[in-house]
Design a protein around this motif. Structure first.
Motif, PDB file in Angstrom:
ATOM      1  N   TRP A 150     -15.291   6.398  -5.088  1.00 44.43           N
ATOM      2  CA  TRP A 150     -14.543   7.239  -4.158  1.00 44.43           C
ATOM      3  C   TRP A 150     -13.430   6.476  -3.447  1.00 44.43           C
ATOM      4  CZ3 TRP A 150     -14.779   4.940   0.526  1.00 44.43           C
ATOM      5  CH2 TRP A 150     -15.890   4.156   0.818  1.00 44.43           C
ATOM      6  N   THR A 151     -12.406   7.225  -3.087  1.00 46.21           N
ATOM      7  CA  THR A 151     -11.381   6.773  -2.149  1.00 46.21           C
ATOM      8  C   THR A 151     -11.127   7.916  -1.179  1.00 46.21           C
ATOM      9  OG1 THR A 151     -10.310   5.430  -3.870  1.00 46.21           O
ATOM     10  CG2 THR A 151      -9.052   5.862  -1.857  1.00 46.21           C
ATOM     11  N   ILE A 152     -11.140   7.617   0.107  1.00 47.89           N
ATOM     12  CA  ILE A 152     -10.901   8.632   1.129  1.00 47.89           C
ATOM     13  C   ILE A 152      -9.527   8.384   1.746  1.00 47.89           C
ATOM     14  CG2 ILE A 152     -11.650   9.490   3.386  1.00 47.89           C
ATOM     15  CD1 ILE A 152     -14.548   8.769   2.413  1.00 47.89           C
ATOM     16  N   LEU A 153      -8.681   9.409   1.697  1.00 49.43           N
ATOM     17  CA  LEU A 153      -7.313   9.310   2.194  1.00 49.43           C
ATOM     18  C   LEU A 153      -7.179  10.143   3.453  1.00 49.43           C
ATOM     19  CD1 LEU A 153      -4.465   8.163   1.536  1.00 49.43           C
ATOM     20  CD2 LEU A 153      -3.993  10.361   0.404  1.00 49.43           C
ATOM     21  N   ARG A 154      -6.709   9.518   4.542  1.00 53.94           N
ATOM     22  CA  ARG A 154      -6.561  10.201   5.832  1.00 53.94           C
ATOM     23  C   ARG A 154      -5.098  10.208   6.248  1.00 53.94           C
ATOM     24  NH1 ARG A 154     -11.925   7.377   8.616  1.00 53.94           N
ATOM     25  NH2 ARG A 154     -13.435   8.894   7.789  1.00 53.94           N
ATOM     26  N   PRO A 155      -4.374  11.270   5.870  1.00 55.43           N
ATOM     27  CA  PRO A 155      -2.951  11.316   6.228  1.00 55.43           C
ATOM     28  C   PRO A 155      -2.753  11.581   7.718  1.00 55.43           C
ATOM     29  CG  PRO A 155      -3.512  12.872   4.455  1.00 55.43           C
ATOM     30  CD  PRO A 155      -4.786  12.422   5.071  1.00 55.43           C
ATOM     31  N   LEU A 190      -3.209   6.736  -6.673  1.00 55.62           N
ATOM     32  CA  LEU A 190      -4.594   6.287  -6.491  1.00 55.62           C
ATOM     33  C   LEU A 190      -5.443   6.601  -7.722  1.00 55.62           C
ATOM     34  CD1 LEU A 190      -5.224   7.420  -2.803  1.00 55.62           C
ATOM     35  CD2 LEU A 190      -5.102   5.057  -3.604  1.00 55.62           C
ATOM     36  N   LEU A 191      -5.184   7.730  -8.367  1.00 52.19           N
ATOM     37  CA  LEU A 191      -5.948   8.096  -9.554  1.00 52.19           C
ATOM     38  C   LEU A 191      -5.769   7.085 -10.683  1.00 52.19           C
ATOM     39  CD1 LEU A 191      -5.306  11.943  -9.555  1.00 52.19           C
ATOM     40  CD2 LEU A 191      -7.544  10.839  -9.385  1.00 52.19           C
ATOM     41  N   LEU A 192      -4.642   6.414 -10.683  1.00 53.32           N
ATOM     42  CA  LEU A 192      -4.353   5.436 -11.738  1.00 53.32           C
ATOM     43  C   LEU A 192      -4.790   4.021 -11.375  1.00 53.32           C
ATOM     44  CD1 LEU A 192      -0.755   6.592 -12.768  1.00 53.32           C
ATOM     45  CD2 LEU A 192      -2.923   7.067 -13.936  1.00 53.32           C
ATOM     46  N   GLU A 193      -5.317   3.831 -10.180  1.00 51.92           N
ATOM     47  CA  GLU A 193      -5.651   2.483  -9.709  1.00 51.92           C
ATOM     48  C   GLU A 193      -7.116   2.417  -9.307  1.00 51.92           C
ATOM     49  OE1 GLU A 193      -6.207  -0.700  -9.490  1.00 51.92           O
ATOM     50  OE2 GLU A 193      -4.018  -0.789  -9.586  1.00 51.92           O
ATOM     51  N   PRO A 194      -8.009   2.078 -10.243  1.00 46.44           N
ATOM     52  CA  PRO A 194      -9.435   2.026  -9.925  1.00 46.44           C
ATOM     53  C   PRO A 194      -9.782   0.977  -8.880  1.00 46.44           C
ATOM     54  CG  PRO A 194      -9.012   1.108 -12.108  1.00 46.44           C
ATOM     55  CD  PRO A 194      -7.747   1.760 -11.670  1.00 46.44           C
ATOM     56  N   GLY A 195      -8.910   0.006  -8.677  1.00 45.76           N
ATOM     57  CA  GLY A 195      -9.164  -1.023  -7.688  1.00 45.76           C
ATOM     58  C   GLY A 195      -9.118  -0.526  -6.255  1.00 45.76           C
ATOM     59  N   THR A 196      -8.713   0.725  -6.070  1.00 42.43           N
ATOM     60  CA  THR A 196      -8.702   1.293  -4.713  1.00 42.43           C
ATOM     61  C   THR A 196     -10.010   2.001  -4.379  1.00 42.43           C
ATOM     62  OG1 THR A 196      -7.666   3.334  -5.519  1.00 42.43           O
ATOM     63  CG2 THR A 196      -6.200   1.584  -4.732  1.00 42.43           C
ATOM     64  N   ALA A 197     -10.946   2.039  -5.303  1.00 38.12           N
ATOM     65  CA  ALA A 197     -12.237   2.675  -5.037  1.00 38.12           C
ATOM     66  C   ALA A 197     -12.967   1.931  -3.919  1.00 38.12           C
ATOM     67  CB  ALA A 197     -13.089   2.697  -6.295  1.00 38.12           C
ATOM     68  N   GLY A 198     -13.683   2.694  -3.096  1.00 33.90           N
ATOM     69  CA  GLY A 198     -14.438   2.100  -1.998  1.00 33.90           C
ATOM     70  C   GLY A 198     -13.624   1.870  -0.743  1.00 33.90           C
ATOM     71  N   HIS A 199     -12.406   2.422  -0.690  1.00 38.32           N
ATOM     72  CA  HIS A 199     -11.542   2.242   0.474  1.00 38.32           C
ATOM     73  C   HIS A 199     -11.372   3.548   1.237  1.00 38.32           C
ATOM     74  CE1 HIS A 199      -9.921  -1.875  -0.201  1.00 38.32           C
ATOM     75  NE2 HIS A 199     -10.189  -1.596  -1.466  1.00 38.32           N
ATOM     76  N   VAL A 200     -11.348   3.453   2.568  1.00 36.70           N
ATOM     77  CA  VAL A 200     -10.936   4.552   3.440  1.00 36.70           C
ATOM     78  C   VAL A 200      -9.570   4.164   3.981  1.00 36.70           C
ATOM     79  CG1 VAL A 200     -11.474   5.926   5.468  1.00 36.70           C
ATOM     80  CG2 VAL A 200     -13.326   5.033   4.052  1.00 36.70           C
ATOM     81  N   LEU A 201      -8.558   5.000   3.699  1.00 39.53           N
ATOM     82  CA  LEU A 201      -7.178   4.612   3.957  1.00 39.53           C
ATOM     83  C   LEU A 201      -6.454   5.648   4.802  1.00 39.53           C
ATOM     84  CD1 LEU A 201      -6.399   3.612   0.271  1.00 39.53           C
ATOM     85  CD2 LEU A 201      -6.767   2.009   2.168  1.00 39.53           C
TER      86      LEU A 201
END
Length: 220
Positions: A150-155, A190-201
């Protein structure tokens, strides 16, 4: 890549669908109202009619079979009350996470909200406070899912200004605005970058190109 988007008729979702279809991805959008289907087709997405407030996990999982990624971009909307913040912003997000895990759609993005990580101030409008609590509870639930990357995006505050492609994407940005165009662009990256998994941004307009900002998160 096949991507399924919950809340497929939302303003961010429609932008994301156009972006994904334009780059050659296969995209489906989950909608509640059949009359919204033509708008999704015009954006290049396959419409899937399913009410996330009443559907079962198995039903939603059937729509996620074969998906490489899932994006939760649904919301009860500004005219809704406290009850629908619970059933959509919290309940539907949790259901969608359960369904993605069951279907094996590991990559999971959430469009959350800045301020969802803390108790709202006492003078906050009660409906907005309920919204923030619902988003926070949904985010915590997603973060507990071992079967999701998962990645959580908070705009920050959303605008309909044309996107600039320039953002600030870090754990804590401080308050600011962000065009919906740029939120969609960040989700696509983000969908193309698995290295962003586990981040709340958190996300606001800023000094870095979208691709550079996402790559910087992946590098840590």
């Amino acid at each position: 890549m096949r991507i399924v988007i919950a809340g497929g008729h939302g303003q961010i979702a429609l932008r994301l669908e156009r972006l994904l279809a334009g780059r050659g991805d296969e995209v489906a959008g989950i909608i509640r109202k059949p009359e919204q289907a033509d708008d999704l087709r015009a954006a290049g997405a396959e419409p899937v009619v399913c009410d996330l407030e009443s559907a079962s996990v198995d039903e939603v999982a059937s729509h996620l079979e074969g998906a490489d990624a899932a994006v939760f971009a649904a919301g009860a909307g500004p005219g809704s009350g406290v009850e629908r913040k619970e059933t959509v912003d919290k309940g539907a997000a949790q259901l969608f996470a359960d369904a993605a895990e069951r279907a094996g759609a590991r990559r999971f993005l959430v469009v959350s909200s800045m301020g969802a990580d803390s108790e709202p101030p006492p003078d906050t409008d009660p409906v907005f406070a309920a919204y923030l609590r619902a988003k926070g509870a949904a985010d915590a639930y997603v973060r507990s899912k071992k079967g999701l990357d998962w990645t959580i995006l908070r705009p920050g505050a959303l605008t309909n200004e044309p996107g600039t492609g320039m953002v600030r994407l870090v754990e804590h940005t401080g308050r600011g605005q962000i065009p919906r165009d740029d939120v969609a662009a960040v989700l696509g990256a983000l969908l193309l970058e698995p290295g962003t998994a586990g981040h709340v941004l958190e996300l606001i307009s800023g000094p870095m190109r979208v691709e550079e900002a996402v790559a910087a998160v992946a590098r840590g």
